[in-house]
Design a protein around this motif. Sequence first.
Motif, PDB file in Angstrom:
ATOM      1  N   LEU A 168      44.554  26.466  47.477  1.00 11.60           N
ATOM      2  CA  LEU A 168      43.468  26.409  48.453  1.00 11.60           C
ATOM      3  C   LEU A 168      43.802  25.381  49.527  1.00 11.60           C
ATOM      4  O   LEU A 168      44.014  24.207  49.239  1.00 11.60           O
ATOM      5  CB  LEU A 168      42.153  26.035  47.749  1.00 11.60           C
ATOM      6  CG  LEU A 168      40.907  25.938  48.608  1.00 11.60           C
ATOM      7  CD1 LEU A 168      40.510  27.308  49.152  1.00 11.60           C
ATOM      8  CD2 LEU A 168      39.751  25.332  47.807  1.00 11.60           C
ATOM      9  N   GLU A 169      43.840  25.819  50.777  1.00 14.14           N
ATOM     10  CA  GLU A 169      44.093  24.940  51.916  1.00 14.14           C
ATOM     11  C   GLU A 169      42.795  24.800  52.707  1.00 14.14           C
ATOM     12  O   GLU A 169      42.274  25.775  53.255  1.00 14.14           O
ATOM     13  CB  GLU A 169      45.192  25.530  52.812  1.00 14.14           C
ATOM     14  CG  GLU A 169      46.537  25.714  52.119  1.00 14.14           C
ATOM     15  CD  GLU A 169      47.316  24.409  52.016  1.00 14.14           C
ATOM     16  OE1 GLU A 169      47.038  23.491  52.823  1.00 14.14           O
ATOM     17  OE2 GLU A 169      48.199  24.300  51.140  1.00 14.14           O
ATOM     18  N   VAL A 170      42.276  23.568  52.772  1.00 12.20           N
ATOM     19  CA  VAL A 170      40.970  23.319  53.382  1.00 12.20           C
ATOM     20  C   VAL A 170      41.157  22.612  54.721  1.00 12.20           C
ATOM     21  O   VAL A 170      41.854  21.591  54.801  1.00 12.20           O
ATOM     22  CB  VAL A 170      40.092  22.459  52.453  1.00 12.20           C
ATOM     23  CG1 VAL A 170      38.723  22.240  53.084  1.00 12.20           C
ATOM     24  CG2 VAL A 170      39.957  23.113  51.083  1.00 12.20           C
ATOM     25  N   ASN A 171      40.514  23.149  55.743  1.00 14.05           N
ATOM     26  CA  ASN A 171      40.578  22.552  57.079  1.00 14.05           C
ATOM     27  C   ASN A 171      39.413  21.571  57.234  1.00 14.05           C
ATOM     28  O   ASN A 171      38.275  21.962  57.502  1.00 14.05           O
ATOM     29  CB  ASN A 171      40.516  23.646  58.142  1.00 14.05           C
ATOM     30  CG  ASN A 171      41.679  24.616  58.026  1.00 14.05           C
ATOM     31  OD1 ASN A 171      42.832  24.214  57.878  1.00 14.05           O
ATOM     32  ND2 ASN A 171      41.382  25.903  58.056  1.00 14.05           N
ATOM     33  N   VAL A 172      39.735  20.289  57.059  1.00 11.13           N
ATOM     34  CA  VAL A 172      38.722  19.243  56.981  1.00 11.13           C
ATOM     35  C   VAL A 172      38.356  18.726  58.367  1.00 11.13           C
ATOM     36  O   VAL A 172      39.232  18.451  59.194  1.00 11.13           O
ATOM     37  CB  VAL A 172      39.239  18.082  56.111  1.00 11.13           C
ATOM     38  CG1 VAL A 172      38.324  16.865  56.209  1.00 11.13           C
ATOM     39  CG2 VAL A 172      39.380  18.528  54.659  1.00 11.13           C
TER      40      VAL A 172
END
Length: 288
Positions: A168-172
Amino acid sequence: MQLRSLITVIAIPGLVTLSACDSKSEDTGAEGNLIGDADADADADADADADADADADADPQTAELHGTLTYEDGSPVGTEDVRVNLCSAMQCRPTEPDASGGFSYTGVGAGYYALDVEAHDHDFATLLTFINIEMEEVRTLEAPMVVPEYQTSAELTADGTVAADGGLEVNVVVDSYSAAFGAEGEPTLSSVKIDPSTSGLPLDGVQGEIVGMWYLGNWNTTIDPVWSFSLTALEGVSPGDSLRIFGGDYLGIEWLDGGTATVAEDGSITSDDGSGIPFLSTLLLVKG
C-alpha cells in the motif's frame, strides 16, 4: 374456627328483613376473619408482584456479547495488555480480557455499537469494527479476534508518498491529518495488512466481498481531505473492477465511505479522483 349462623327470613309484603340469631361477639369474629383474609390476599398479591419484579430484573430483555482475543501466534492476550470498549453514541463500556483472553458484556441494550481493542503497547494495532446486537441475543464471536503487530511505522514530517504494509502506497498530506482528541506524539502512519478471513473481526454492516484490509494508526485519526493511494496488486480482483473504500469512524459509529478505487489492466489498484483513506483506523477495500 367454623362459624355457624341461623338466618330467619321474615317476609312482609313489599319488604324483606334478614334477622341474624348470632351473638355480637360472633359477628365481630366474622368481620375479623374477613379482614384477616383480605390482608392475607393483599400480602399474597404483594409477594406475587415482588416475584414478578425480581423476574423482570433477572431478565430485562437485554443481550450479551462474548469474545476472545489472541496474538498472531495463538497465545491469549493478557489481562493488562489491552482495553476493550463497546461504545454507543451515548457511552462506552470498557473491560479487560481474562487470563485466557476472553471478554464479556452483559446487560447490553439492542443497538449498533463500535467495538474496539486498544493495545497499551503501541507496537500493536488497535482493532476497530462495528457490531449490531439484537434484543435478548446471546452473541459469541465464532473466531478469536487477532491482535497483530504493526509492520511499518513512519513519522509524517512532510507531504509525500509513504510505503505501508502489503504494497500500500499512501499519498500523505500532513495538513489533512487531525489526530483524535487527547492523542499524543507526532503525526504517524503505522500499518499492518490483515487477512479478513482470519482476523476474527465481526464486520456487521459491510455488504460485498472484502478483498483488502489494513489496521492503520495513529488510531482514529481523521484524514480530511482523504489521502489517495495505490497498490501494486491484490488477490481476488480483476482488471476493470471498482472497489469501494471504507474507514472505521469510531465516534460516528459507522463505516465511512471513502469513495472508490479501480483495478487497472496490469492488476494495480489506484484510488479514484477525490477518493481515498478517510480515517487511520480499520481500512477496507470491498468488491461488489
